[in-house]
Structures are given as C-alpha cells and as structure tokens.
Design an enzyme around this catalytic site. Sequence first.
Site, PDB file in Angstrom:
ATOM      1  N   HIS A   1       2.019  58.363  78.995  1.00 25.54           N
ATOM      2  CA  HIS A   1       3.011  58.257  77.921  1.00 25.54           C
ATOM      3  C   HIS A   1       2.410  58.863  76.666  1.00 25.54           C
ATOM      4  O   HIS A   1       1.388  58.388  76.165  1.00 25.54           O
ATOM      5  CB  HIS A   1       3.389  56.787  77.691  1.00 25.54           C
ATOM      6  CG  HIS A   1       4.714  56.635  77.023  1.00 25.54           C
ATOM      7  ND1 HIS A   1       4.910  56.890  75.687  1.00 25.54           N
ATOM      8  CD2 HIS A   1       5.922  56.291  77.531  1.00 25.54           C
ATOM      9  CE1 HIS A   1       6.179  56.677  75.390  1.00 25.54           C
ATOM     10  NE2 HIS A   1       6.817  56.317  76.493  1.00 25.54           N
TER      11      HIS A   1
ATOM     12  N   HIS B   1       8.115  63.478  76.714  1.00 25.39           N
ATOM     13  CA  HIS B   1       7.157  62.545  76.118  1.00 25.39           C
ATOM     14  C   HIS B   1       6.388  61.708  77.141  1.00 25.39           C
ATOM     15  O   HIS B   1       5.508  60.933  76.761  1.00 25.39           O
ATOM     16  CB  HIS B   1       7.888  61.596  75.160  1.00 25.39           C
ATOM     17  CG  HIS B   1       8.787  60.648  75.891  1.00 25.39           C
ATOM     18  ND1 HIS B   1      10.008  61.053  76.400  1.00 25.39           N
ATOM     19  CD2 HIS B   1       8.630  59.361  76.232  1.00 25.39           C
ATOM     20  CE1 HIS B   1      10.558  60.024  77.016  1.00 25.39           C
ATOM     21  NE2 HIS B   1       9.743  58.981  76.933  1.00 25.39           N
TER      22      HIS B   1
END
Length: 156
Positions: free
Chosen positions: A76, A61
């Site tokens: 992110h 992620h």
Amino acid sequence: MRTRPLEVVAPVTGRAISLAEVPDAVFAQNMVGPGAAIDPVRAPGEVVSPIAGILVKLKPHAFVVTAEDGRGVLVHLGIDTVNLDGAGFAVLAEEGSEVAAGAPVIRWNPAEVEARGLSPVCPVIALDAGQAAVDAVSVSVALGAVSAGDRLFTWA
C-alpha cells in the site's frame, strides 16, 4: 501446503519500520495482517513486486501479488492515497500478469504524496495470515535502511 518460507523483499527504498509506527490504526494494529512498513525516500522512483507471483489486484496506490502457494502480499503506497484517484502514480504492469520479485509495478513520488498532506509510509502486509499466524511472519531484524529488492521479512 506451504513447504518453504516466503521471502518478501522491500518494494521501495527507504527506512524499514514496524507496523506499529504506521500512522493508520488498521495497519498499525495488524488488522489487515502482519508485516512491516517502509518510510520511503522522498524522491521519484519505481515500486517493485515484493514476491514472485500473479498481480491479482492492481490499483495506482496499492497492489496484491499472490505466490504460487497461494500466499498474498499487499503493498500500500502511502496512507489514504486512494483519495488521490491515481494522481501522481503511474501503473507499469497489468493486473493478472505474472511478475518476478523485484519487477517494477508502479512509479510514484513519495514527496508529492507528502506535499498533498498524506503520509507516504508503505505498509507491506502478509494477507490472510490471520491473527494466529502473526508469529509466522518474522520481520527482518535489520529495521532501518533498505533498498528496493532487499529482504524485508520472511513469511514462514
């Protein structure tokens, strides 16, 4: 010593927005560092490296790339997506490897992230810039539509 500005490119295609619009106070208030964010198109796609350098941290992620001069950029993918434990993400590169700006790092589907009740907005952060260096990061004037690989901001 830094001799030139670092051009940071968009890791995903979508709409470039200010960090203040990120639905997470830690990013929105520049607590992690200055930068910009992208509200991605809701279609499967590849996430590319925002700068040339070494992938010093790589999770499904999120990832950090460090440039030759030591400056690091965090990408992110979505907000609170660590809670997905990698579901919906495919890592395409290896931690510790050298990458070019624009090289594929992760494959994901922002629509799936959103369907799970999470925001797919992607903060792109100049790490360790410090609060005093927020002014050193000039966010691209052209907030709006960006394609992966387009200039997102410059880190002076």
